[in-house]
Design a protein around this motif. Structure first.
Motif, mmCIF file in Angstrom:
data_model
loop_
_atom_site.group_PDB
_atom_site.id
_atom_site.type_symbol
_atom_site.label_atom_id
_atom_site.label_comp_id
_atom_site.label_asym_id
_atom_site.label_seq_id
_atom_site.Cartn_x
_atom_site.Cartn_y
_atom_site.Cartn_z
ATOM 1 N N ILE A 62 0.984 -1.506 0.208
ATOM 2 C CA ILE A 62 -0.314 -0.188 -0.396
ATOM 3 C C ILE A 62 0.766 1.100 0.030
ATOM 4 C CG2 ILE A 62 -1.715 1.474 1.009
ATOM 5 C CD1 ILE A 62 -3.031 -1.675 2.389
ATOM 6 N N ALA A 63 1.731 1.212 0.565
ATOM 7 C CA ALA A 63 2.794 2.781 0.480
ATOM 8 C C ALA A 63 3.626 2.761 -0.415
ATOM 9 C CB ALA A 63 4.205 2.444 1.935
ATOM 10 N N PRO A 96 12.201 20.928 -8.787
ATOM 11 C CA PRO A 96 12.967 21.853 -7.453
ATOM 12 C C PRO A 96 12.090 21.201 -6.396
ATOM 13 C CG PRO A 96 11.349 22.517 -9.108
ATOM 14 C CD PRO A 96 11.449 21.070 -9.459
ATOM 15 N N GLY A 97 12.988 20.773 -5.141
ATOM 16 C CA GLY A 97 12.843 20.092 -3.954
ATOM 17 C C GLY A 97 12.394 18.621 -4.180
ATOM 18 N N GLY A 98 12.941 18.438 -5.599
ATOM 19 C CA GLY A 98 13.043 16.443 -5.498
ATOM 20 C C GLY A 98 13.954 15.714 -4.586
ATOM 21 N N THR A 99 15.575 16.107 -5.166
ATOM 22 C CA THR A 99 16.201 15.753 -3.443
ATOM 23 C C THR A 99 15.397 14.828 -2.404
ATOM 24 O OG1 THR A 99 18.207 16.567 -4.786
ATOM 25 C CG2 THR A 99 18.615 15.401 -3.089
ATOM 26 N N ALA A 100 14.712 16.057 -1.456
ATOM 27 C CA ALA A 100 14.564 15.933 0.072
ATOM 28 C C ALA A 100 13.257 14.693 -0.487
ATOM 29 C CB ALA A 100 14.034 17.317 0.383
ATOM 30 N N LEU A 101 12.165 15.455 -1.518
ATOM 31 C CA LEU A 101 11.059 14.426 -1.857
ATOM 32 C C LEU A 101 12.044 12.451 -1.450
ATOM 33 C CD1 LEU A 101 8.274 13.370 -2.098
ATOM 34 C CD2 LEU A 101 8.803 13.952 -4.389
ATOM 35 N N ARG A 102 13.115 12.778 -2.611
ATOM 36 C CA ARG A 102 13.620 10.964 -2.820
ATOM 37 C C ARG A 102 13.664 10.941 -1.608
ATOM 38 N NH1 ARG A 102 18.626 10.203 -6.890
ATOM 39 N NH2 ARG A 102 18.079 7.442 -7.190
ATOM 40 N N VAL A 103 14.780 11.140 -1.211
ATOM 41 C CA VAL A 103 15.323 10.831 0.100
ATOM 42 C C VAL A 103 13.592 10.078 1.081
ATOM 43 C CG1 VAL A 103 16.194 10.963 2.138
ATOM 44 C CG2 VAL A 103 17.197 11.936 0.405
ATOM 45 N N THR A 104 12.679 11.467 0.913
ATOM 46 C CA THR A 104 11.839 10.407 2.471
ATOM 47 C C THR A 104 11.207 9.326 1.782
ATOM 48 O OG1 THR A 104 11.150 12.853 2.733
ATOM 49 C CG2 THR A 104 9.289 11.410 2.559
ATOM 50 N N VAL A 105 11.103 9.793 -0.570
ATOM 51 C CA VAL A 105 10.338 8.125 -0.607
ATOM 52 C C VAL A 105 11.068 7.233 -0.007
ATOM 53 C CG1 VAL A 105 8.294 9.505 -1.951
ATOM 54 C CG2 VAL A 105 11.064 8.232 -2.724
ATOM 55 N N GLN A 106 12.165 6.671 0.067
ATOM 56 C CA GLN A 106 13.008 5.600 -0.442
ATOM 57 C C GLN A 106 13.291 5.278 1.183
ATOM 58 O OE1 GLN A 106 16.977 7.580 -1.425
ATOM 59 N NE2 GLN A 106 16.983 7.127 -3.738
ATOM 60 N N GLU A 107 12.627 5.904 2.312
ATOM 61 C CA GLU A 107 12.210 5.578 3.751
ATOM 62 C C GLU A 107 11.115 4.905 3.752
ATOM 63 O OE1 GLU A 107 12.611 9.326 6.208
ATOM 64 O OE2 GLU A 107 14.439 10.074 5.507
ATOM 65 N N VAL A 108 10.116 4.935 2.979
ATOM 66 C CA VAL A 108 9.297 4.833 2.695
ATOM 67 C C VAL A 108 9.491 3.402 2.289
ATOM 68 C CG1 VAL A 108 6.742 4.505 1.777
ATOM 69 C CG2 VAL A 108 7.691 6.930 2.559
ATOM 70 N N LEU A 109 9.899 3.327 1.072
ATOM 71 C CA LEU A 109 10.375 2.213 0.908
ATOM 72 C C LEU A 109 11.547 0.695 1.262
ATOM 73 C CD1 LEU A 109 9.986 3.193 -2.960
ATOM 74 C CD2 LEU A 109 8.867 2.273 -1.739
ATOM 75 N N ARG A 110 12.052 1.699 2.110
ATOM 76 C CA ARG A 110 12.775 0.560 2.781
ATOM 77 C C ARG A 110 12.654 0.289 4.001
ATOM 78 N NH1 ARG A 110 17.777 3.504 0.255
ATOM 79 N NH2 ARG A 110 18.066 2.489 -1.864
ATOM 80 N N ALA A 111 11.136 0.873 4.859
ATOM 81 C CA ALA A 111 11.189 1.250 6.050
ATOM 82 C C ALA A 111 10.836 -0.285 6.583
ATOM 83 C CB ALA A 111 9.816 1.753 6.729
ATOM 84 N N PRO A 112 11.368 -0.949 7.335
ATOM 85 C CA PRO A 112 11.772 -1.733 8.100
ATOM 86 C C PRO A 112 9.873 -2.953 8.242
ATOM 87 C CG PRO A 112 12.643 -1.059 9.323
ATOM 88 C CD PRO A 112 12.362 -0.351 8.393
#
Length: 187
Positions: A62-63, A96-112
């Motif tokens: 879902i995430a 614009p601001g995409g680097t920060a968004l990328r870091v955040t979505v990677q946290e979502v996808l990698r969250a255990p």
């Protein structure tokens, strides 16, 4: 049609077509933005609800779907045509601001586990709510809120600024299109 080199456009026909396709008409853009928020709101609490039931895999699926919608929404908010899925994350990182968004979505996808996954999703929603405000569209702060008395969260009351409800749609054709569905967060 909207990009790439043009070697000869004597009468300017291609240029006129490109200009007309440069971006959605404003009403269509507002509708598309509202539809993405509606899509997020419908299942946002389910990331935590699946986790509460011990279904970490379901929560992650879902995430991941939410991540795709968030990346699509980022493109819409920056008035940039979203590419198809293969390039969506790569393209969003260049916004614009995409680097920060990328870091955040990677946290979502990698969250255990679901709590950190849900927290990162909420962070991404807050980032895009700020972008929305910068684009002159109504926004919420905070953009997420608790899901009743449960330890999960939900996107805020976005339907309250829906272009259908706010009168922001100018085109009669756009006003006649049904509003994006909004599931009430009651269960």
């Amino acid at each position: 049609m909207t990009a790439g080199p043009v070697f000869c456009d004597g009468p300017g026909a291609l240029t006129r077509i490109r200009e007309s396709l440069a971006w959605y008409p404003d009403d269509v853009w507002r509708y598309a933005v509202a539809a993405d928020w509606s899509r997020l709101r419908q299942e946002f609490p389910d990331v935590g609800r699946a986790g509460l039931r011990g279904d970490e895999d379901g929560s992650a699926v879902i995430a991941a779907r939410h991540v795709r919608t968030l990346l699509h929404l980022a493109h819409l908010l920056h008035r940039c045509w979203p590419p198809y899925g293969k390039w969506l994350a790569h393209s969003a990182a260049r916004l614009p601001g995409g680097t920060a968004l990328r870091v955040t979505v990677q946290e979502v996808l990698r969250a255990p586990q679901w709590r950190s996954r849900q927290s990162a999703l909420a962070d991404a929603v807050e980032q895009l709510a700020v972008v929305q405000g910068e684009q002159g569209l109504p926004t919420l702060s905070p953009a997420t809120e608790p899901f009743f008395d449960r330890p999960t969260s939900v996107c805020g009351r976005w339907p309250s600024w829906s272009p259908h409800r706010s009168g922001a749609l100018q085109s009669g054709r756009c006003r006649s299109v049904p509003a994006p569905p909004s599931r009430s967060a009651t269960t």
